[in-house]
Design a protein around this motif. Structure first.
Motif, PDB file in Angstrom:
ATOM      1  N   ILE A   6      16.768   3.292   2.938  1.00 38.85           N
ATOM      2  CA  ILE A   6      17.034   2.519   3.917  1.00 38.85           C
ATOM      3  C   ILE A   6      18.328   3.045   4.466  1.00 38.85           C
ATOM      4  N   TYR A   7      18.454   3.096   5.936  1.00 37.93           N
ATOM      5  CA  TYR A   7      19.491   3.565   6.421  1.00 37.93           C
ATOM      6  C   TYR A   7      20.187   2.450   7.221  1.00 37.93           C
ATOM      7  N   ALA A   8      21.248   1.870   6.578  1.00 39.70           N
ATOM      8  CA  ALA A   8      21.627   0.551   7.020  1.00 39.70           C
ATOM      9  C   ALA A   8      22.425   0.710   8.514  1.00 39.70           C
ATOM     10  N   ALA A   9      23.207   1.825   8.361  1.00 35.13           N
ATOM     11  CA  ALA A   9      24.057   2.085   9.727  1.00 35.13           C
ATOM     12  C   ALA A   9      23.281   3.198  10.628  1.00 35.13           C
ATOM     13  N   PHE A  10      21.850   3.299  10.570  1.00 35.82           N
ATOM     14  CA  PHE A  10      21.089   4.038  11.446  1.00 35.82           C
ATOM     15  C   PHE A  10      21.539   3.944  12.840  1.00 35.82           C
ATOM     16  N   ALA A  11      21.669   2.682  13.308  1.00 32.10           N
ATOM     17  CA  ALA A  11      21.908   2.210  14.786  1.00 32.10           C
ATOM     18  C   ALA A  11      23.338   1.930  15.017  1.00 32.10           C
TER      19      ALA A  11
ATOM     20  N   ILE B 148      11.687  -4.667   5.951  1.00 32.68           N
ATOM     21  CA  ILE B 148      12.483  -5.319   5.082  1.00 32.68           C
ATOM     22  C   ILE B 148      13.728  -5.862   5.497  1.00 32.68           C
ATOM     23  N   ALA B 149      14.087  -7.150   5.078  1.00 37.03           N
ATOM     24  CA  ALA B 149      15.203  -7.880   5.588  1.00 37.03           C
ATOM     25  C   ALA B 149      16.389  -8.152   4.473  1.00 37.03           C
ATOM     26  N   ASP B 150      17.501  -8.085   4.954  1.00 40.26           N
ATOM     27  CA  ASP B 150      18.600  -8.518   3.890  1.00 40.26           C
ATOM     28  C   ASP B 150      18.340 -10.015   3.958  1.00 40.26           C
ATOM     29  N   ALA B 151      18.862 -10.451   2.717  1.00 37.26           N
ATOM     30  CA  ALA B 151      18.682 -11.993   2.560  1.00 37.26           C
ATOM     31  C   ALA B 151      19.998 -12.339   1.720  1.00 37.26           C
ATOM     32  N   ASP B 152      21.092 -11.576   1.642  1.00 37.38           N
ATOM     33  CA  ASP B 152      22.314 -11.610   1.021  1.00 37.38           C
ATOM     34  C   ASP B 152      21.938 -12.177  -0.295  1.00 37.38           C
ATOM     35  N   THR B 153      22.712 -13.633  -0.537  1.00 42.05           N
ATOM     36  CA  THR B 153      22.503 -13.980  -1.946  1.00 42.05           C
ATOM     37  C   THR B 153      21.476 -15.140  -2.104  1.00 42.05           C
ATOM     38  N   GLY B 154      20.638 -15.258  -1.094  1.00 39.61           N
ATOM     39  CA  GLY B 154      19.679 -16.297  -1.097  1.00 39.61           C
ATOM     40  C   GLY B 154      20.431 -17.548  -0.402  1.00 39.61           C
ATOM     41  N   PHE B 155      21.694 -17.412  -0.045  1.00 42.24           N
ATOM     42  CA  PHE B 155      22.310 -18.617   0.741  1.00 42.24           C
ATOM     43  C   PHE B 155      22.690 -19.939   0.039  1.00 42.24           C
TER      44      PHE B 155
ATOM     45  N   LEU C 298      10.661  -0.707   9.142  1.00 44.63           N
ATOM     46  CA  LEU C 298      11.820  -0.867   9.315  1.00 44.63           C
ATOM     47  C   LEU C 298      13.025  -1.779   8.555  1.00 44.63           C
ATOM     48  N   TYR C 299      14.151  -1.550   8.555  1.00 44.20           N
ATOM     49  CA  TYR C 299      14.909  -2.385   7.759  1.00 44.20           C
ATOM     50  C   TYR C 299      16.066  -3.244   8.760  1.00 44.20           C
ATOM     51  N   MET C 300      16.090  -4.465   8.486  1.00 45.00           N
ATOM     52  CA  MET C 300      16.986  -5.369   9.423  1.00 45.00           C
ATOM     53  C   MET C 300      18.262  -5.432   8.453  1.00 45.00           C
ATOM     54  N   THR C 301      19.452  -4.798   9.013  1.00 39.02           N
ATOM     55  CA  THR C 301      20.459  -5.045   8.346  1.00 39.02           C
ATOM     56  C   THR C 301      21.356  -6.163   8.364  1.00 39.02           C
TER      57      THR C 301
ATOM     58  N   GLU D 291       0.751  -1.140  -0.142  1.00 39.79           N
ATOM     59  CA  GLU D 291      -0.034   0.091   0.069  1.00 39.79           C
ATOM     60  C   GLU D 291       0.833   1.288  -0.054  1.00 39.79           C
ATOM     61  N   LEU D 292       1.911   1.200   0.763  1.00 45.11           N
ATOM     62  CA  LEU D 292       2.986   2.255   0.692  1.00 45.11           C
ATOM     63  C   LEU D 292       3.430   2.415  -0.530  1.00 45.11           C
ATOM     64  N   LEU D 293       4.004   1.446  -1.067  1.00 44.38           N
ATOM     65  CA  LEU D 293       4.490   1.576  -2.250  1.00 44.38           C
ATOM     66  C   LEU D 293       3.636   1.984  -3.589  1.00 44.38           C
ATOM     67  N   ALA D 294       2.420   1.862  -3.410  1.00 46.22           N
ATOM     68  CA  ALA D 294       1.451   2.378  -4.437  1.00 46.22           C
ATOM     69  C   ALA D 294       1.339   3.569  -4.352  1.00 46.22           C
ATOM     70  N   GLN D 295       1.724   4.412  -3.293  1.00 42.90           N
ATOM     71  CA  GLN D 295       1.506   5.845  -3.105  1.00 42.90           C
ATOM     72  C   GLN D 295       2.799   6.560  -3.770  1.00 42.90           C
ATOM     73  N   GLU D 296       2.611   6.856  -5.120  1.00 43.75           N
ATOM     74  CA  GLU D 296       3.661   7.359  -6.019  1.00 43.75           C
ATOM     75  C   GLU D 296       4.351   8.748  -5.296  1.00 43.75           C
ATOM     76  N   ASP D 297       3.652   9.378  -4.499  1.00 48.15           N
ATOM     77  CA  ASP D 297       4.106  10.892  -3.964  1.00 48.15           C
ATOM     78  C   ASP D 297       4.571  10.771  -2.765  1.00 48.15           C
ATOM     79  N   LYS D 298       4.885   9.227  -2.320  1.00 45.88           N
ATOM     80  CA  LYS D 298       5.603   8.756  -0.718  1.00 45.88           C
ATOM     81  C   LYS D 298       6.865   8.018  -1.187  1.00 45.88           C
ATOM     82  N   ILE D 299       7.861   8.284  -0.193  1.00 43.10           N
ATOM     83  CA  ILE D 299       9.041   7.536   0.072  1.00 43.10           C
ATOM     84  C   ILE D 299       9.059   7.085   1.273  1.00 43.10           C
ATOM     85  N   VAL D 300       9.420   5.677   1.389  1.00 42.45           N
ATOM     86  CA  VAL D 300       9.203   4.802   2.414  1.00 42.45           C
ATOM     87  C   VAL D 300      10.536   4.944   3.204  1.00 42.45           C
ATOM     88  N   VAL D 301      10.757   5.470   4.598  1.00 43.60           N
ATOM     89  CA  VAL D 301      11.802   5.808   5.238  1.00 43.60           C
ATOM     90  C   VAL D 301      12.227   4.531   6.249  1.00 43.60           C
ATOM     91  N   CYS D 302      13.387   3.928   6.058  1.00 46.70           N
ATOM     92  CA  CYS D 302      13.480   2.673   6.917  1.00 46.70           C
ATOM     93  C   CYS D 302      14.859   2.789   7.629  1.00 46.70           C
TER      94      CYS D 302
END
Length: 313
Positions: free
Chosen positions: A249-254, A96-103, A54-57, A23-34
């Motif tokens: 996404i701000y991977a180094a946020f924390a 949103i989570a990092d999944a690397d190469t799919g392992f 949220l983004y899991m780094t 739903e958030l991505l469907a709003q073309e005037d919005k940017i999702v901040v993670c």
């Protein structure tokens, strides 16, 4: 967690996290901040600030769970366990989570998709580095051939369909550094054509490249990885939105603040034998526990007839 059903219904919890993200991505005037988080505490702090996503780094997960640098060491189990815990803290908020190469090969990519979906993760990104990958803002990354990469994305899309659920698939390429812009964007276009939902060009080095990739891949949403001190130029949220990015996404946020503050506290304690730098900025331990759901947990226990916390804590 530990919310009354009336409160949950009023807050539209019946919409799944992945549906909320779509739903958030469907709003073309919005940017999702993670903001990038890597454990329950940093996730709780970000949730208390009111972020939509949220983004899991992966780097933070590797360092916090294993105490090692992000060099492709974390396993599927390491990543899925952490992503699932973070996703469980508030089922309304997409993770949103990092999944690397799919392992691994197609079967492992398919298993990764299934495991992340079962864990309640709303979105994941898959990249085109070799399995023993490294952080996207390090040098000399090794890239798999295009066919192998597209096979990973196809396996992810097929697994999503066979699992009868949903997850947003983000196609990431690290090919810019070694293969150039045209080859990297070609990979993203092919990934989108077979079912990827979002594109992620890692490590671009100019504002012009950022604008260009957003324009060339429109209307597909493009993700920006904003790493302080990384190779990509700095964008504010407003600048990223104006350039055409739909997720930032701000991977180094924390990671940065924790590294700085804990390093200072360690130095002070070692050198002075005192710890004024870590006085919680005047906060009490209870204030920290409150961020982590103390009041909701007590209310839940009392409502069920529990007596341990009836007089408070």
């Amino acid at each position: 967690m530990f919310q009354k059903r009336e409160e949950i219904d009023n807050n539209n919890i019946n919409m799944t996290a992945v549906a909320r993200l779509r739903e958030l991505l469907a709003q073309e005037d919005k940017i999702v901040v993670c903001p990038g988080v890597y454990d329950g505490f940093t996730a709780r702090i970000a949730l208390s600030a009111g972020f939509d996503c949220l983004y899991m780094t992966g780097a933070g997960t590797t360092m916090s769970k294993l105490g090692m640098a992000d060099l492709g060491i974390a396993t599927l189990n390491d990543m899925r366990e952490n992503a699932g815990m973070i996703s469980s803290l508030d089922r309304r908020i997409p993770v949103i989570a990092d999944a690397d190469t799919g392992f691994g090969g197609p079967l492992m990519v398919g298993r990764t998709i299934e495991q992340y979906m079962q864990a309640g993760v709303a979105a994941l990104h898959l990249e085109d580095q070799v399995v023993n990958k490294r952080c996207g803002h390090l040098s000399n990354k090794e890239i798999v051939d295009e066919e192998t990469y597209i096979t990973r994305i196809r396996a992810a899309v097929n697994a999503r369909a066979q699992t009868h659920g949903d997850i947003v698939i983000i196609a990431r390429t690290d090919a810019l550094q070694s293969l150039g812009y045209e080859a990297a964007v070609s990979r993203l276009k092919k990934a989108i054509a077979i079912g990827a939902d979002v594109a992620f060009l890692e490590g671009f080095t100019s504002v012009e490249e950022g604008r260009r990739v957003c324009a060339e891949l429109a209307p597909t949403p493009v993700l920006l990885n904003m790493v302080a001190g990384g190779v990509t130029p700095n964008f504010t949220v407003a600048e990223a939105k104006e350039a055409g990015f739909r997720i930032i996404i701000y991977a180094a946020f924390a990671l940065g603040p924790v590294f700085g503050a804990v390093s200072a506290a360690a130095k002070e304690l070692k050198e002075t034998g005192d710890l004024k730098a870590a006085d919680l900025d005047g906060k009490r331990p209870r204030d920290i526990f409150t961020v982590c759901g103390l009041n909701e947990a007590i209310a839940f226990d009392v409502a069920a007839g529990g007596k341990l916390y009836a007089k408070g804590v």
